[in-house]
Design an enzyme around this catalytic site. Structure first.
Site, mmCIF file in Angstrom:
data_model
loop_
_atom_site.group_PDB
_atom_site.id
_atom_site.type_symbol
_atom_site.label_atom_id
_atom_site.label_comp_id
_atom_site.label_asym_id
_atom_site.label_seq_id
_atom_site.Cartn_x
_atom_site.Cartn_y
_atom_site.Cartn_z
ATOM 1 C CD GLU A 12 -34.724 119.372 45.479
ATOM 2 O OE1 GLU A 12 -34.660 117.665 45.865
ATOM 3 O OE2 GLU A 12 -33.461 119.142 44.968
ATOM 4 N N GLY A 60 -33.486 110.005 50.160
ATOM 5 C CA GLY A 60 -33.689 107.977 50.724
ATOM 6 C C GLY A 60 -33.265 108.072 51.950
ATOM 7 C CG MET A 159 -28.664 110.994 43.369
ATOM 8 S SD MET A 159 -29.175 110.894 42.126
ATOM 9 C CE MET A 159 -28.282 110.184 40.773
ATOM 10 C CD GLU A 160 -28.085 116.467 43.474
ATOM 11 O OE1 GLU A 160 -28.535 115.625 42.876
ATOM 12 O OE2 GLU A 160 -29.196 115.532 44.890
ATOM 13 C CG ASP A 183 -37.185 107.289 49.081
ATOM 14 O OD1 ASP A 183 -36.707 106.596 48.158
ATOM 15 O OD2 ASP A 183 -36.645 108.391 48.670
#
Length: 218
Positions: A12, A60, A159-160, A183
């Protein structure tokens, strides 16, 4: 306006460093997970003193209207893996750190600007809504079903983002998260969509963040 962008991974970072080459926008990598995200946000706030922080990267997706390479913008954020039990006043809910907001709201001005992006480019598929965060790479339908069982309205899982939102809330720094959908866990097995995403991701996905930054600077 001093703008800071935080990403989790080298992939990223490399994408966005090219997007913001020769720019005064600061792009930094924090690392994967909530602790790394909070530490990275606090370091950016202490050293760069930004007027706002943007979390950018992949996530996701969830929902019948969400597809790979769509962009989810956080209207609000919370944790999908936090439970503090029953508070003294019985008001703490699943996903809430006791004593802090149940959900972190995106800065209204940043959210308003983000909602203009689909007007500027009608080919963009942008969704505003809830992003949920936890220390878990969702690589199974069962795990995604568990998360969505608590947060059926969630548009994306990462996750962040919420850890950065919490840090910005404490420091009174405006915040918003942009997440490209890599995804759709409920339509996939063994995260194959995620791995293919990095082979086929279109540059325009991260260019959307650049367009957003240009709107902020107008």
């Amino acid at each position: 306006m001093k703008i800071g962008i935080i990403v989790a991974m080298d992939k990223e970072l490399q994408q966005l460093q090219q997007v913001f080459k020769n720019s005064d926008v600061l792009v930094q990598k924090c690392g994967i997970g909530k602790v790394n995200a909070a530490l990275g946000a606090q370091k950016m706030i202490n050293e760069f003193k930004p007027d706002c922080i943007i979390s950018s990267g992949c996530a996701g997706g969830n929902g019948d209207d969400i597809n790979i390479q769509d962009i989810v913008v956080s209207a609000e954020l919370c944790y999908h893996d936090v439970y503090c039990g029953r508070a003294i006043d019985d008001s703490t809910v699943y996903g809430q750190v006791q004593g802090l907001p149940a959900r972190y709201q995106a800065d209204p001005m940043l959210l308003q600007k983000a909602q203009q992006l689909s007007i500027i480019n009608c080919q963009l598929s942008i969704h505003t809504g809830l992003i949920v965060t936890g220390d878990w790479f969702v690589d199974s339908k069962d795990k995604m079903r568990e998360i969505i069982g608590h947060f059926p309205e969630a548009k994306a899982v990462d996750m962040e983002s919420c850890a950065i939102a919490q840090t910005c809330y404490i420091n009174k720094v405006p915040f918003i998260s942009f997440r490209v959908v890599s995804d759709i866990p409920l339509r996939d097995t063994d995260a194959s969509q995620y791995h293919n995403f990095w082979e086929t991701v279109a540059e325009h996905s991260f260019q959307t963040t650049r367009t957003f930054v240009e709107l902020l600077k107008q």
